[in-house]
Enzyme design. Structure first.
Site, PDB file in Angstrom:
ATOM      1  N   HIS A  91      40.177 -42.592   6.316  1.00 34.42           N
ATOM      2  CA  HIS A  91      39.310 -42.635   5.133  1.00 34.42           C
ATOM      3  C   HIS A  91      40.042 -42.069   3.915  1.00 34.42           C
ATOM      4  O   HIS A  91      40.055 -42.689   2.838  1.00 34.42           O
ATOM      5  CB  HIS A  91      38.034 -41.833   5.413  1.00 34.42           C
ATOM      6  CG  HIS A  91      37.091 -41.758   4.266  1.00 34.42           C
ATOM      7  ND1 HIS A  91      35.973 -42.547   4.173  1.00 34.42           N
ATOM      8  CD2 HIS A  91      37.095 -40.993   3.140  1.00 34.42           C
ATOM      9  CE1 HIS A  91      35.332 -42.263   3.047  1.00 34.42           C
ATOM     10  NE2 HIS A  91      35.998 -41.321   2.402  1.00 34.42           N
ATOM     11  N   GLU A  92      40.667 -40.900   4.080  1.00 39.51           N
ATOM     12  CA  GLU A  92      41.362 -40.273   2.959  1.00 39.51           C
ATOM     13  C   GLU A  92      42.605 -41.075   2.554  1.00 39.51           C
ATOM     14  O   GLU A  92      42.944 -41.139   1.376  1.00 39.51           O
ATOM     15  CB  GLU A  92      41.737 -38.825   3.294  1.00 39.51           C
ATOM     16  CG  GLU A  92      40.546 -37.919   3.595  1.00 39.51           C
ATOM     17  CD  GLU A  92      39.444 -37.951   2.555  1.00 39.51           C
ATOM     18  OE1 GLU A  92      39.734 -38.114   1.349  1.00 39.51           O
ATOM     19  OE2 GLU A  92      38.275 -37.819   2.944  1.00 39.51           O
TER      20      GLU A  92
END
Length: 157
Positions: free
Chosen positions: A67-68
């Protein structure tokens, strides 16, 4: 898992899922409380909440890293890197990253009992509910300027 192991894992995930290198720092930040991780726009570093690894396992950690990394790679390419952007949503689907991380299974915080103080005007009998004590020698009724008297203290649980 230590910070250098996290760095290697992030670099490996970046190459295998995105086909691009991760050239900045990835660290565990013990100050993160309500989020699994964050991408810092200014430094391009990624911070991860170690509690998610400890309490939910490595699969959850990998999801947070993906996600990051979506934020990271889209931002560096000048594309929409925010949660609401279509580019971001499409890249999340492509790499199998979660949109949000799961909630930590920590025990819910105990609710403290609410204290309510009840004051009444001695002249017009108007009642005032307060959470904090009032100095009755200093304050008077707002309606008739009569003397305030503390009637009772309620404790609601």
């Amino acid at each position: 898992m230590e910070n250098h192991q996290l760095q290697l894992l992030v670099e490996k995930i970046s190459i295998s899922f995105f086909g691009k290198p991760f050239r900045h720092m990835a660290i565990f930040n013990p100050k993160l409380r309500s989020t699994g991780g964050r991408y810092l726009l200014g430094t391009h570093n990624i911070e991860i909440n170690k509690k998610y690894l400890v309490q939910l396992g490595e699969d959850e950690l990998i999801g947070i890293i993906k996600h990051e990394l979506c934020h990271y790679h889209l931002h560096l390419e000048g594309k929409g890197h925010q949660h609401r952007d279509q580019d971001f949503k499409e890249l999340l689907k492509k790499v199998g990253a979660p949109r949000y991380c799961n909630q930590l299974p920590e025990a819910p915080k105990k609710r403290t009992a609410k204290r309510i103080l009840l004051y009444e005007c001695s002249q017009c009998h108007l009642q005032y509910k307060r959470k904090r004590s009032i100095n009755t020698s200093r304050y008077v009724c707002g309606k008739c300027r009569g003397k305030l008297v503390k009637i009772k203290e309620l404790i609601l649980e």
